[in-house]
Design a protein around this motif. Sequence first.
Motif, PDB file in Angstrom:
ATOM      1  N   TRP A 153      -0.392 -10.962  -6.547  1.00 52.25           N
ATOM      2  CA  TRP A 153      -0.156 -10.052  -5.470  1.00 52.25           C
ATOM      3  C   TRP A 153       1.104  -8.992  -5.708  1.00 52.25           C
ATOM      4  CZ3 TRP A 153      -3.545 -10.270  -2.066  1.00 52.25           C
ATOM      5  CH2 TRP A 153      -4.280 -11.351  -1.878  1.00 52.25           C
ATOM      6  N   LYS A 154       2.165  -9.292  -6.526  1.00 47.38           N
ATOM      7  CA  LYS A 154       2.902  -8.283  -6.763  1.00 47.38           C
ATOM      8  C   LYS A 154       2.472  -7.283  -7.250  1.00 47.38           C
ATOM      9  CE  LYS A 154       7.319  -7.711  -9.292  1.00 47.38           C
ATOM     10  NZ  LYS A 154       8.411  -8.181 -10.224  1.00 47.38           N
ATOM     11  N   GLN A 155       1.363  -7.231  -8.162  1.00 49.00           N
ATOM     12  CA  GLN A 155       0.632  -6.099  -8.709  1.00 49.00           C
ATOM     13  C   GLN A 155      -0.299  -5.354  -7.823  1.00 49.00           C
ATOM     14  OE1 GLN A 155      -0.894  -8.784 -12.305  1.00 49.00           O
ATOM     15  NE2 GLN A 155      -1.226  -6.688 -12.990  1.00 49.00           N
ATOM     16  N   VAL A 156      -0.898  -6.277  -6.759  1.00 50.44           N
ATOM     17  CA  VAL A 156      -1.485  -5.379  -5.812  1.00 50.44           C
ATOM     18  C   VAL A 156      -0.404  -4.835  -4.740  1.00 50.44           C
ATOM     19  CG1 VAL A 156      -2.786  -6.035  -3.782  1.00 50.44           C
ATOM     20  CG2 VAL A 156      -3.333  -7.223  -5.959  1.00 50.44           C
ATOM     21  N   GLN A 157       0.598  -5.454  -4.449  1.00 49.88           N
ATOM     22  CA  GLN A 157       1.755  -4.889  -3.638  1.00 49.88           C
ATOM     23  C   GLN A 157       2.348  -3.535  -4.265  1.00 49.88           C
ATOM     24  OE1 GLN A 157       4.386  -8.258  -2.834  1.00 49.88           O
ATOM     25  NE2 GLN A 157       3.933  -8.149  -0.718  1.00 49.88           N
ATOM     26  N   THR A 158       2.372  -3.566  -5.308  1.00 48.57           N
ATOM     27  CA  THR A 158       3.041  -2.501  -6.193  1.00 48.57           C
ATOM     28  C   THR A 158       2.270  -1.217  -6.073  1.00 48.57           C
ATOM     29  OG1 THR A 158       4.357  -3.957  -7.411  1.00 48.57           O
ATOM     30  CG2 THR A 158       3.971  -1.648  -8.170  1.00 48.57           C
ATOM     31  N   GLU A 159       0.896  -1.472  -6.226  1.00 42.29           N
ATOM     32  CA  GLU A 159      -0.137  -0.500  -6.248  1.00 42.29           C
ATOM     33  C   GLU A 159      -0.297   0.044  -4.795  1.00 42.29           C
ATOM     34  OE1 GLU A 159      -2.515   2.344  -7.641  1.00 42.29           O
ATOM     35  OE2 GLU A 159      -1.323   1.195  -8.796  1.00 42.29           O
ATOM     36  N   LYS A 162       2.522   2.605  -3.265  1.00 52.13           N
ATOM     37  CA  LYS A 162       2.258   3.880  -3.723  1.00 52.13           C
ATOM     38  C   LYS A 162       1.410   4.566  -2.786  1.00 52.13           C
ATOM     39  CE  LYS A 162       2.284   2.690  -8.514  1.00 52.13           C
ATOM     40  NZ  LYS A 162       1.262   2.654  -9.659  1.00 52.13           N
ATOM     41  N   GLN A 163       0.628   4.112  -1.854  1.00 57.78           N
ATOM     42  CA  GLN A 163      -0.309   4.684  -1.086  1.00 57.78           C
ATOM     43  C   GLN A 163      -0.021   4.351   0.618  1.00 57.78           C
ATOM     44  OE1 GLN A 163      -2.695   6.292  -2.713  1.00 57.78           O
ATOM     45  NE2 GLN A 163      -2.331   5.333  -4.430  1.00 57.78           N
ATOM     46  N   GLY A 164       1.359   3.572   0.741  1.00 61.10           N
ATOM     47  CA  GLY A 164       1.842   3.394   1.990  1.00 61.10           C
ATOM     48  C   GLY A 164       0.896   2.445   2.787  1.00 61.10           C
ATOM     49  N   ARG A 165       0.243   1.554   1.814  1.00 55.42           N
ATOM     50  CA  ARG A 165      -0.494   0.312   2.377  1.00 55.42           C
ATOM     51  C   ARG A 165       0.156  -0.932   1.841  1.00 55.42           C
ATOM     52  NH1 ARG A 165      -3.838   1.846   6.216  1.00 55.42           N
ATOM     53  NH2 ARG A 165      -5.200   0.313   5.912  1.00 55.42           N
ATOM     54  N   ALA A 166      -0.511  -1.999   2.508  1.00 55.57           N
ATOM     55  CA  ALA A 166       0.008  -3.323   2.229  1.00 55.57           C
ATOM     56  C   ALA A 166      -0.896  -4.307   2.270  1.00 55.57           C
ATOM     57  CB  ALA A 166       1.309  -3.537   3.337  1.00 55.57           C
ATOM     58  N   GLU A 245      -3.725  -2.996   4.843  1.00 54.57           N
ATOM     59  CA  GLU A 245      -3.140  -2.786   6.228  1.00 54.57           C
ATOM     60  C   GLU A 245      -2.056  -1.551   6.090  1.00 54.57           C
ATOM     61  OE1 GLU A 245      -1.962  -4.092  10.331  1.00 54.57           O
ATOM     62  OE2 GLU A 245      -3.942  -4.473   9.038  1.00 54.57           O
ATOM     63  N   GLU A 246      -1.889  -1.056   6.974  1.00 53.27           N
ATOM     64  CA  GLU A 246      -0.399  -0.102   7.069  1.00 53.27           C
ATOM     65  C   GLU A 246       0.818  -0.764   6.355  1.00 53.27           C
ATOM     66  OE1 GLU A 246       1.989   2.974   9.886  1.00 53.27           O
ATOM     67  OE2 GLU A 246       0.483   1.463  10.717  1.00 53.27           O
ATOM     68  N   ASN A 247       1.457  -0.155   5.586  1.00 54.06           N
ATOM     69  CA  ASN A 247       2.538  -0.778   5.299  1.00 54.06           C
ATOM     70  C   ASN A 247       3.744  -0.441   6.223  1.00 54.06           C
ATOM     71  OD1 ASN A 247       4.567  -2.094   3.519  1.00 54.06           O
ATOM     72  ND2 ASN A 247       4.999  -0.515   2.293  1.00 54.06           N
ATOM     73  N   SER A 248       3.711  -1.126   7.279  1.00 52.48           N
ATOM     74  CA  SER A 248       4.462  -0.708   8.517  1.00 52.48           C
ATOM     75  C   SER A 248       6.056  -1.008   8.103  1.00 52.48           C
ATOM     76  CB  SER A 248       3.954  -1.821   9.672  1.00 52.48           C
ATOM     77  OG  SER A 248       2.796  -1.673  10.013  1.00 52.48           O
ATOM     78  N   ILE A 249       6.909  -0.861   9.226  1.00 53.26           N
ATOM     79  CA  ILE A 249       8.264  -1.024   9.271  1.00 53.26           C
ATOM     80  C   ILE A 249       8.529  -1.978  10.170  1.00 53.26           C
ATOM     81  CG2 ILE A 249      10.637  -0.056   8.971  1.00 53.26           C
ATOM     82  CD1 ILE A 249       8.946   0.930   6.825  1.00 53.26           C
ATOM     83  N   ARG A 355       6.529  -4.099   5.355  1.00 56.69           N
ATOM     84  CA  ARG A 355       5.726  -5.261   5.264  1.00 56.69           C
ATOM     85  C   ARG A 355       5.542  -5.748   3.991  1.00 56.69           C
ATOM     86  NH1 ARG A 355       1.317  -7.327   8.607  1.00 56.69           N
ATOM     87  NH2 ARG A 355      -0.213  -8.274   7.555  1.00 56.69           N
ATOM     88  N   ASN A 356       5.216  -4.982   2.742  1.00 54.18           N
ATOM     89  CA  ASN A 356       5.307  -5.606   1.438  1.00 54.18           C
ATOM     90  C   ASN A 356       6.415  -6.443   1.217  1.00 54.18           C
ATOM     91  OD1 ASN A 356       2.686  -4.743   0.771  1.00 54.18           O
ATOM     92  ND2 ASN A 356       3.540  -2.658   0.209  1.00 54.18           N
ATOM     93  N   SER A 357       7.730  -5.927   1.425  1.00 54.50           N
ATOM     94  CA  SER A 357       8.920  -6.713   1.214  1.00 54.50           C
ATOM     95  C   SER A 357       8.849  -7.835   1.776  1.00 54.50           C
ATOM     96  CB  SER A 357      10.066  -5.572   1.602  1.00 54.50           C
ATOM     97  OG  SER A 357      10.228  -4.529   0.917  1.00 54.50           O
ATOM     98  N   ALA A 358       8.671  -7.876   3.390  1.00 49.93           N
ATOM     99  CA  ALA A 358       8.564  -9.031   4.129  1.00 49.93           C
ATOM    100  C   ALA A 358       7.885 -10.009   3.738  1.00 49.93           C
ATOM    101  CB  ALA A 358       8.369  -8.918   5.562  1.00 49.93           C
ATOM    102  N   MET A 359       6.753  -9.988   2.732  1.00 50.33           N
ATOM    103  CA  MET A 359       5.815 -10.818   2.113  1.00 50.33           C
ATOM    104  C   MET A 359       6.408 -11.251   0.559  1.00 50.33           C
ATOM    105  SD  MET A 359       2.182  -9.531   3.023  1.00 50.33           S
ATOM    106  CE  MET A 359       1.373  -9.924   4.771  1.00 50.33           C
TER     107      MET A 359
END
Length: 390
Positions: A153-159, A162-166, A245-249, A355-359
């Motif tokens: 999932w870290k690889q997925v989150q990292t990619e 870059k696109q503003g997604r989560a 999903e949008e990488n929300s704040i 969102r990515n950081s929260a997960m």
Amino acid sequence: MKKKRLKNAIILGSISLSSILIVKVLIWDPENNRWLIQDLYYHPSISKKLTIAPEITSISTIRSNLISTEINDASKLNATNVSGIFQPQSVQDIKELIQAAKREGKKISLSGARHSMGGQIAYPDSIHLDMLKFDRVQYNPDQTITVQSGATWKQVQTELGKQGRAVRVMQDSNIFTIGGSMSVNAHGKDPRYGSLIESINYFKLVNSNGQEITCSRKENSELFYAAIGGMGLFGVIIEVNLKTEENSIYEYTVVHKPGTEMVPFMEQMIKNPSLEMIEAQVAIYQSNLLGEAQVYYFNKVEKNPNLKDDVNGENSIWLRKLVYRTSRITDWGKQFRWFMQKNVGPLLDPKQLTRNSAMAAPFRTLELNDPQTTDVLQEYFVPTSQANVF
């Protein structure tokens, strides 16, 4: 004067030497205690895939003869001798290994990070597929992401970052593989979505005949629902297409509630349309077992272009490890852990995060190299109406 200096030098040298010996004997030599020094400065390579499962010591090449070796999961309670461990890197590798298993009359077993405990990762005398190098990740123009099953999932989150997604749904740490999460149909902490199956558009697997099959809700639907949560029993999952999903704040809030009020409070909170994630922890020391809850909820706030993803999960690892290990030993340690969670934890975590950081929950807190003990995850699925009875 010279004698005094010599005496002081001898005393200082003796103290230094004694300190070094004490550190070596009590901390460095026992592998399980090295973190006291290492984690003051040590950060693992961001390219390394983390796991607390025992290291695999023997990897066979795809076209080599079978070499019997041992594999175990993160619990360290399921050591199994298999006929050989292989790391496929292409679909063709997987098909060849399945054909080899048929020729040899062997079963196939497979694993990712090896954290789905229970012994299902390996059959005795099987040909074992360690999927960690089968890990391509590709973001698509339609805002989906196509992922090979050995990717974490870290690889997925990292990619996606870059696109503003989560990610929509994932386990509470990003070290696990997508194939492993699919095989247990993992859940997340976003109340808008259920378990992982809801985020999957389709996936591909290779069956026992070496055939590559696409599975979705409309195509091979029976296999779609069987293989997700199927513990790897229905074929080798090779690729999955996921909704994103949008990488929300988020801005997060912590509240404390009596244990009996935890579920009603969370049920009320998820009605708020700005709330996108929620989780809770409960007291585990004996005199207050499950009697108090700490609820974290994450509300969506305005975008902050300066806020970046942090998916390494390296937040205050040394202190977290100290607290966690203390809680393993005594009931006093559990009280200390609860005190730290309530009073210190909220001070360490940033108030706003993506969102990515929260997960990306800190994972190395759980590292344990003690050969005499282990940790086993137990989950209880309780109807909310029966939570207080439980």
